[in-house]
Write an enzyme that holds these catalytic residues in place. Structure first.
Site, PDB file in Angstrom:
ATOM      1  N   SER A 103       0.814  -1.224   0.000  1.00 59.36           N
ATOM      2  CA  SER A 103       0.000   0.000   0.000  1.00 59.36           C
ATOM      3  C   SER A 103       0.844   1.269   0.000  1.00 59.36           C
ATOM      4  O   SER A 103       1.903   1.330   0.631  1.00 59.36           O
ATOM      5  CB  SER A 103      -0.888   0.006   1.252  1.00 59.36           C
ATOM      6  N   TYR A 125      -2.058   5.411  -4.580  1.00 62.05           N
ATOM      7  CA  TYR A 125      -3.072   6.461  -4.533  1.00 62.05           C
ATOM      8  C   TYR A 125      -2.486   7.646  -5.277  1.00 62.05           C
ATOM      9  O   TYR A 125      -1.377   8.082  -4.968  1.00 62.05           O
ATOM     10  CB  TYR A 125      -3.363   6.879  -3.089  1.00 62.05           C
ATOM     11  N   THR A 151      -5.707   2.652  -7.195  1.00 62.73           N
ATOM     12  CA  THR A 151      -6.999   2.492  -6.520  1.00 62.73           C
ATOM     13  C   THR A 151      -7.941   3.599  -6.959  1.00 62.73           C
ATOM     14  O   THR A 151      -7.624   4.783  -6.825  1.00 62.73           O
ATOM     15  CB  THR A 151      -6.808   2.478  -4.995  1.00 62.73           C
ATOM     16  N   LYS A 215      -7.907  -0.796  -9.486  1.00 59.20           N
ATOM     17  CA  LYS A 215      -8.607  -1.459  -8.374  1.00 59.20           C
ATOM     18  C   LYS A 215      -9.825  -0.644  -7.977  1.00 59.20           C
ATOM     19  O   LYS A 215      -9.729   0.575  -7.814  1.00 59.20           O
ATOM     20  CB  LYS A 215      -7.647  -1.574  -7.181  1.00 59.20           C
ATOM     21  N   HIS A 239     -13.448  -2.111  -1.850  1.00 53.65           N
ATOM     22  CA  HIS A 239     -12.556  -1.679  -0.773  1.00 53.65           C
ATOM     23  C   HIS A 239     -12.941  -2.355   0.557  1.00 53.65           C
ATOM     24  O   HIS A 239     -12.872  -1.759   1.621  1.00 53.65           O
ATOM     25  CB  HIS A 239     -12.611  -0.149  -0.641  1.00 53.65           C
TER      26      HIS A 239
HETATM   27  C1  FNR Z   1      -7.782  -1.501   3.082  1.00 51.44           C
HETATM   28  N1  FNR Z   1      -7.868  -1.396   1.699  1.00 51.44           N
HETATM   29  C2  FNR Z   1      -6.964  -0.601   1.032  1.00 51.44           C
HETATM   30  N2  FNR Z   1      -6.991  -0.535  -0.333  1.00 51.44           N
HETATM   31  C3  FNR Z   1      -6.088   0.204  -1.011  1.00 51.44           C
HETATM   32  O1  FNR Z   1      -6.148   0.236  -2.231  1.00 51.44           O
HETATM   33  N3  FNR Z   1      -5.129   0.909  -0.323  1.00 51.44           N
HETATM   34  C4  FNR Z   1      -5.049   0.907   1.029  1.00 51.44           C
HETATM   35  O2  FNR Z   1      -4.175   1.537   1.612  1.00 51.44           O
HETATM   36  C5  FNR Z   1      -6.009   0.151   1.746  1.00 51.44           C
HETATM   37  N4  FNR Z   1      -5.998   0.140   3.102  1.00 51.44           N
HETATM   38  C6  FNR Z   1      -6.843  -0.705   3.791  1.00 51.44           C
HETATM   39  C7  FNR Z   1      -6.736  -0.798   5.159  1.00 51.44           C
HETATM   40  C8  FNR Z   1      -7.516  -1.695   5.861  1.00 51.44           C
HETATM   41  C9  FNR Z   1      -7.382  -1.805   7.352  1.00 51.44           C
HETATM   42  C10 FNR Z   1      -8.461  -2.510   5.166  1.00 51.44           C
HETATM   43  C11 FNR Z   1      -9.325  -3.516   5.889  1.00 51.44           C
HETATM   44  C12 FNR Z   1      -8.592  -2.393   3.795  1.00 51.44           C
HETATM   45  C13 FNR Z   1      -8.807  -2.258   0.942  1.00 51.44           C
HETATM   46  C14 FNR Z   1      -8.178  -3.626   0.626  1.00 51.44           C
HETATM   47  O3  FNR Z   1      -7.173  -3.512  -0.355  1.00 51.44           O
HETATM   48  C15 FNR Z   1      -9.201  -4.627   0.071  1.00 51.44           C
HETATM   49  O4  FNR Z   1      -9.907  -4.043  -1.013  1.00 51.44           O
HETATM   50  C16 FNR Z   1     -10.217  -5.119   1.109  1.00 51.44           C
HETATM   51  O5  FNR Z   1      -9.641  -5.210   2.391  1.00 51.44           O
HETATM   52  C17 FNR Z   1     -10.730  -6.497   0.684  1.00 51.44           C
HETATM   53  O6  FNR Z   1     -11.712  -6.938   1.541  1.00 51.44           O
HETATM   54  P1  FNR Z   1     -11.486  -7.974   2.773  1.00 51.44           P
HETATM   55  O7  FNR Z   1     -10.655  -9.144   2.286  1.00 51.44           O
HETATM   56  O8  FNR Z   1     -10.829  -7.199   3.860  1.00 51.44           O
HETATM   57  O9  FNR Z   1     -12.890  -8.352   3.092  1.00 51.44           O
HETATM   58  C1  LAC Z   2      -8.441   2.491   4.278  1.00 54.72           C
HETATM   59  C2  LAC Z   2      -7.563   3.280   3.384  1.00 54.72           C
HETATM   60  C3  LAC Z   2      -6.219   3.594   3.892  1.00 54.72           C
HETATM   61  O1  LAC Z   2      -9.272   1.728   3.764  1.00 54.72           O
HETATM   62  O2  LAC Z   2      -7.529   2.779   2.100  1.00 54.72           O
HETATM   63  O3  LAC Z   2      -8.359   2.657   5.504  1.00 54.72           O
END
Ligand code: FNR
Ligand code: LAC
Length: 342
Positions: A103, A125, A151, A215, A239
């Site tokens: 990330s 991002y 994303t 994404k 997400h």
């Molecule tokens: C995320 N997700 C996420 N996506 C992204 O593109 N950049 C990021 O920095 C983050 N940060 C992030 C933090 C936390 C704590 C979570 C739970 C999720 C989204 C992540 O990539 C993904 O799309 C989802 O977490 C998928 O769903 P599940 O497997 O958590 O149900």
């Molecule tokens: C989140 C961001 C960092 O889901 O993508 O917390």
């Protein structure tokens, strides 16, 4: 351990606000719940006497060989979960033969993470500071990332009713710790650029020389836009239910995306994939691979990099068992008629 036991074990060792930050969805958490339910609603139509031997879970993702179609979704601030932080997650994924997506909100500089990683991609991002965005793209390529994952569902952060409000930054690490240096710009320039559009795909591909994966695609017409913009792949994602609450579950959005661009682009999916049988459902709907978010964080919190490896190898073993029980010899050829339309 079951997925529920893993989450409970993490809850027991984490500060309450960190647990809430990770576990939460946006708003009423409709989408968070819908993601899980939509996978469960897809019933299998397994084949009898299929004479399928031990299945092969190896595949390629944009040409990179991996041992399993189960990869690590990009998630923020692993230093909140374990002192091993992103290098631990990267090592666990490497030892499992999984793809790791790092990330932009990493708590560790990207070159340091790359030193511990097997195949890895960098989630980008597009920031308000275009120069910093470009620097990240160029440095990720130089450090060995195989692709950029742009994303597209986070012009601003969704409102999570728990664990939200404060940016949860580990002590001593700045808001753009992934850079590994201080930046002398106003704080808001480190936030996502809400005006970013499809032209970013070509710009980032050109700056980095890397394939770009978009994404956060949930519609066939956006998948077509991704293809026209020059993307190499898309991730069907909401997400993890953390952005627009009420957004469609990914299991329901996946078929239209596969039907529209699946012949030209690789299609991946994330959101609520918790067991090997969920992964098999995603492959049957045409995903080439899946990404797993929260369970990886729970595994990191409870077992560090070793925990991440065990989670990923365990899920891969579950997938292999499900493939064999369903009568499928190989992850690359899971027919859609293996599941009943829900
Ligand atoms: C995320 N997700 C996420 N996506 C992204 O593109 N950049 C990021 O920095 C983050 N940060 C992030 C933090 C936390 C704590 C979570 C739970 C999720 C989204 C992540 O990539 C993904 O799309 C989802 O977490 C998928 O769903 P599940 O497997 O958590 O149900
Ligand atoms: C989140 C961001 C960092 O889901 O993508 O917390």
């Amino acid at each position: 351990v079951t997925p529920e036991e893993l989450a409970r074990a993490a809850q027991a060792v984490l500060p309450a606000d960190v647990y809430a930050y990770v576990a939460s969805g946006a708003g009423a958490q409709t989408t968070l719940a819908a993601n899980d339910a939509a996978w469960a609603a897809l019933a299998f139509r397994p084949r009898a006497l299929a004479a399928a031997g031990p299945p092969d879970t190896r595949t390629t993702l944009l040409g990179t060989a991996v041992a399993t179609p189960i990869g690590v979704a990009p998630t923020a601030s692993h230093a909140l979960l374990s002192p091993e932080a992103e290098p631990g997650t990267a090592r666990g994924a490497r030892e499992a033969g999984s793809l790791y997506v790092l990330s932009t909100r990493s708590s560790t500089p990207l070159e340091e993470v790359a030193a511990h990683a097997g195949p890895w991609w960098f989630q980008l991002y597009a920031l308000r500071d275009a120069g910093l965005t470009r620097e990240l793209a160029v440095r990720a390529a130089a450090a060995g990332a195989g692709a950029l994952v742009l994303t597209g569902d986070t012009p601003v952060l969704g409102r999570r009713e728990r664990g939200s409000g404060t940016r949860l930054l580990p002590p001593g690490r700045g808001p753009l710790a992934v850079l590994g240096r201080d930046v002398d710009v106003r704080a808001e320039l480190l936030e996502q650029d809400p005006h970013v559009g499809w032209d970013a795909v070509g710009r980032l591909a050109e700056a980095s020389g890397l394939p770009v994966v978009v994404k956060g695609v949930l519609r066939a017409d956006d998948a077509q836009q991704a293809r026209s913009a020059g993307a190499a792949a898309v991730v069907v994602s909401n997400h993890g239910g953390r952005q627009l609450d009420g957004a469609v579950a990914t299991a329901r959005a996946l078929p239209e995306v596969v039907d529209t661009v699946g012949g030209d682009l690789e299609v991946y999916v994330d959101g609520g994939l918790r067991r090997g049988t969920d992964v098999l459902r995603a492959l049957a709907l045409g995903a080439r691979a899946v990404l797993v978010g929260r369970p990886v964080l729970w595994a990191l919190a409870t077992g560090g990099g070793d925990g991440v490896r065990e989670l990923l190898t365990g899920l891969t073993a579950e997938l292999a068992l499900a493939l064999q029980l369903a009568g499928c010899p190989d992850v690359a050829v899971v027919p859609r008629d293996l599941v009943l339309p829900s």
